[in-house]
Design a protein around this motif. Structure first.
Motif, short mmCIF file in Angstrom:
data_model
loop_
_atom_site.label_atom_id
_atom_site.label_comp_id
_atom_site.label_asym_id
_atom_site.label_seq_id
_atom_site.Cartn_x
_atom_site.Cartn_y
_atom_site.Cartn_z
N SER A 16 33.00 -34.25 16.15
CA SER A 16 33.74 -32.90 16.38
C SER A 16 35.37 -33.83 17.29
N SER A 17 34.55 -34.22 19.01
CA SER A 17 35.34 -34.46 19.29
C SER A 17 35.25 -35.83 20.21
N MET A 19 33.78 -39.78 21.93
CA MET A 19 33.15 -40.11 21.37
C MET A 19 32.70 -40.64 19.74
N ARG A 39 29.36 -28.62 15.23
CA ARG A 39 29.07 -27.33 14.78
C ARG A 39 30.33 -26.86 14.58
N ARG A 40 31.95 -27.63 15.28
CA ARG A 40 32.96 -26.74 15.09
C ARG A 40 33.44 -27.43 13.44
N TYR A 156 20.27 -33.17 33.54
CA TYR A 156 21.06 -33.98 32.45
C TYR A 156 20.67 -35.13 32.59
N THR A 191 36.94 -37.37 28.29
CA THR A 191 36.49 -36.19 26.63
C THR A 191 36.03 -34.89 27.10
P1 NDP Z 1 32.59 -33.87 23.49
O1 NDP Z 1 32.53 -33.02 24.35
O2 NDP Z 1 33.74 -35.07 23.47
O3 NDP Z 1 31.75 -34.51 22.08
C1 NDP Z 1 30.40 -33.89 22.41
C2 NDP Z 1 30.07 -33.93 20.96
O4 NDP Z 1 29.16 -32.99 20.80
C3 NDP Z 1 30.99 -32.86 20.41
O5 NDP Z 1 31.13 -33.36 18.87
C4 NDP Z 1 30.09 -31.44 19.89
O6 NDP Z 1 30.23 -30.96 19.04
C5 NDP Z 1 28.59 -32.02 20.14
N1 NDP Z 1 27.28 -30.70 20.21
C6 NDP Z 1 26.94 -30.38 21.36
N2 NDP Z 1 27.06 -29.53 21.02
C7 NDP Z 1 25.84 -29.62 19.53
C8 NDP Z 1 24.99 -29.10 18.58
N3 NDP Z 1 24.17 -27.82 19.48
N4 NDP Z 1 25.00 -29.67 17.33
C9 NDP Z 1 25.72 -30.62 17.13
N5 NDP Z 1 26.81 -31.16 17.92
C10 NDP Z 1 26.66 -30.39 19.30
O7 NDP Z 1 31.66 -35.39 24.93
P2 NDP Z 1 31.51 -37.22 24.50
O8 NDP Z 1 32.54 -37.02 23.29
O9 NDP Z 1 31.49 -37.25 26.00
O10 NDP Z 1 30.09 -36.60 24.52
C11 NDP Z 1 29.11 -37.84 23.74
C12 NDP Z 1 27.82 -38.33 23.96
O11 NDP Z 1 28.33 -38.72 25.23
C13 NDP Z 1 27.16 -37.13 24.73
O12 NDP Z 1 25.51 -36.59 24.41
C14 NDP Z 1 27.35 -37.04 26.42
O13 NDP Z 1 25.96 -36.37 26.58
C15 NDP Z 1 27.57 -38.36 26.53
N6 NDP Z 1 27.73 -39.51 27.38
C16 NDP Z 1 29.33 -39.07 27.70
C17 NDP Z 1 29.50 -39.16 29.48
C18 NDP Z 1 31.39 -38.77 29.22
O14 NDP Z 1 31.86 -39.72 30.75
N7 NDP Z 1 32.30 -38.02 28.66
C19 NDP Z 1 28.83 -40.36 30.26
C20 NDP Z 1 27.70 -40.08 29.16
C21 NDP Z 1 26.94 -40.24 28.46
P3 NDP Z 1 30.76 -29.37 18.84
O15 NDP Z 1 30.68 -28.62 19.50
O16 NDP Z 1 31.68 -28.88 17.71
O17 NDP Z 1 29.22 -29.00 17.93
#
Ligand code: NDP
Length: 248
Positions: A16-17, A19, A39-40, A156, A191
């Motif tokens: 939903s957002s 990566m 979820r969104r 984390y 992000t």
């Molecule tokens: P965002 O917050 O933009 O994306 C996180 C995504 O996870 C959202 O789409 C959110 O959707 C989803 N999510 C969270 N909880 C749930 C749930 N219970 N069920 C289903 N979906 C869920 O962050 P990023 O794109 O940065 O994160 C993506 C991945 O990359 C994560 O695993 C993060 O740990 C990892 N990461 C990110 C880094 C960064 O610098 N940004 C660096 C290293 C790793 P919704 O809320 O709609 O459910």
């Protein structure tokens, strides 16, 4: 080299957002059929509509990865619609960083539930199907914080170290069934991830840093595409990428 993305059925959690969204759009442009899970509902529906409007093929499935039932439904619905699942990208994650002495146990539990249990749910749902297909690819999003630990990242990092261990175990066991496993460990990417840090000082420090060095989420999309596009007899087992300017 033969194109190895076109027509693949690819399920992406956390679509939903950030990566996950970038990966969905990029892979759809390359001809994959993508299933967006998060979820969104409003967010994934808009992204899926965009992709379908541009001639791609996308499906939005409201999914909470902490629920095994939801994740099974996600995978089963995908197979019912498109007959198989070629790639599962377990990308959903949360990162409410804080120091251990604050004992934010609810946030610890959330990270374990989403970042680790969510990935396990994906494996539980997809692996039996991929085993029967004798093909498949599971890509798990870890982190540079899954390679090193810094103040406020203990829990984390623990979840992301675990994701790496789990993915290596999966690679080891599933190689017999022609299933590929990939760990992608991003560095700082711009992000929404930092929005859920409840410690405001920690949040501000991270936001300042990521706004300075962070690379766009499309960077992750290119890495995912590279791993998928390699021929089926090649497993790209781990990718670490960082902004060039990131020191840690
Ligand atoms: P965002 O917050 O933009 O994306 C996180 C995504 O996870 C959202 O789409 C959110 O959707 C989803 N999510 C969270 N909880 C749930 C749930 N219970 N069920 C289903 N979906 C869920 O962050 P990023 O794109 O940065 O994160 C993506 C991945 O990359 C994560 O695993 C993060 O740990 C990892 N990461 C990110 C880094 C960064 O610098 N940004 C660096 C290293 C790793 P919704 O809320 O709609 O459910």
């Amino acid at each position: 080299m033969k194109d190895n993305i076109k027509d693949k059925v690819i399920v992406i959690t956390g679509a939903s957002s950030g990566m996950g969204e970038a990966a969905a759009r990029h892979l759809a442009q390359k001809g994959a059929r993508v299933v967006l899970a998060a979820r969104r509902a409003d967010r994934i529906k808009v992204i899926a509509n965009d992709i379908n409007g541009e001639g791609g093929e996308a499906l939005a499935m409201v999914t909470d990865v902490t629920s095994l039932e939801d994740v099974k439904k996600l995978v089963d619905t995908t197979v019912a619609k498109w007959g198989r699942i070629d790639v599962l990208i377990n990308n959903a994650g949360v990162m409410p960083l804080s120091s251990l002495d604050q004992a934010k146990v609810n946030e610890w539990d959330k990270m374990i539930d989403v970042n680790l249990r969510g990935v396990l749910h994906g494996i539980a749902a997809a692996l039996p199907i991929m085993k029967a297909q004798k093909s498949g690819h599971i890509i798990n999003t870890a982190s540079v914080a899954g390679h090193l630990v810094f103040p406020t990242s203990a829990v984390y990092s623990a979840t992301k170290f675990a994701v790496r261990a789990l993915t290596e175990g999966l690679r080891n066991e599933a190689s017999a069934w022609n299933i590929r496993a990939t760990i992608i460990s991003p560095g700082a990417v711009s992000t929404e991830l930092l929005e859920h840090i409840s410690d405001k000082d920690v949040q501000a420090a991270n936001q300042e840093y990521v706004s300075k060095v962070g690379v766009p989420p499309e960077t992750f999309a290119r890495m995912v595409a590279f791993a998928i596009n390699e021929p089926e007899d090649v497993g790209v087992n781990e990718i670490i990428f960082r902004p060039t300017a990131q020191e840690l």
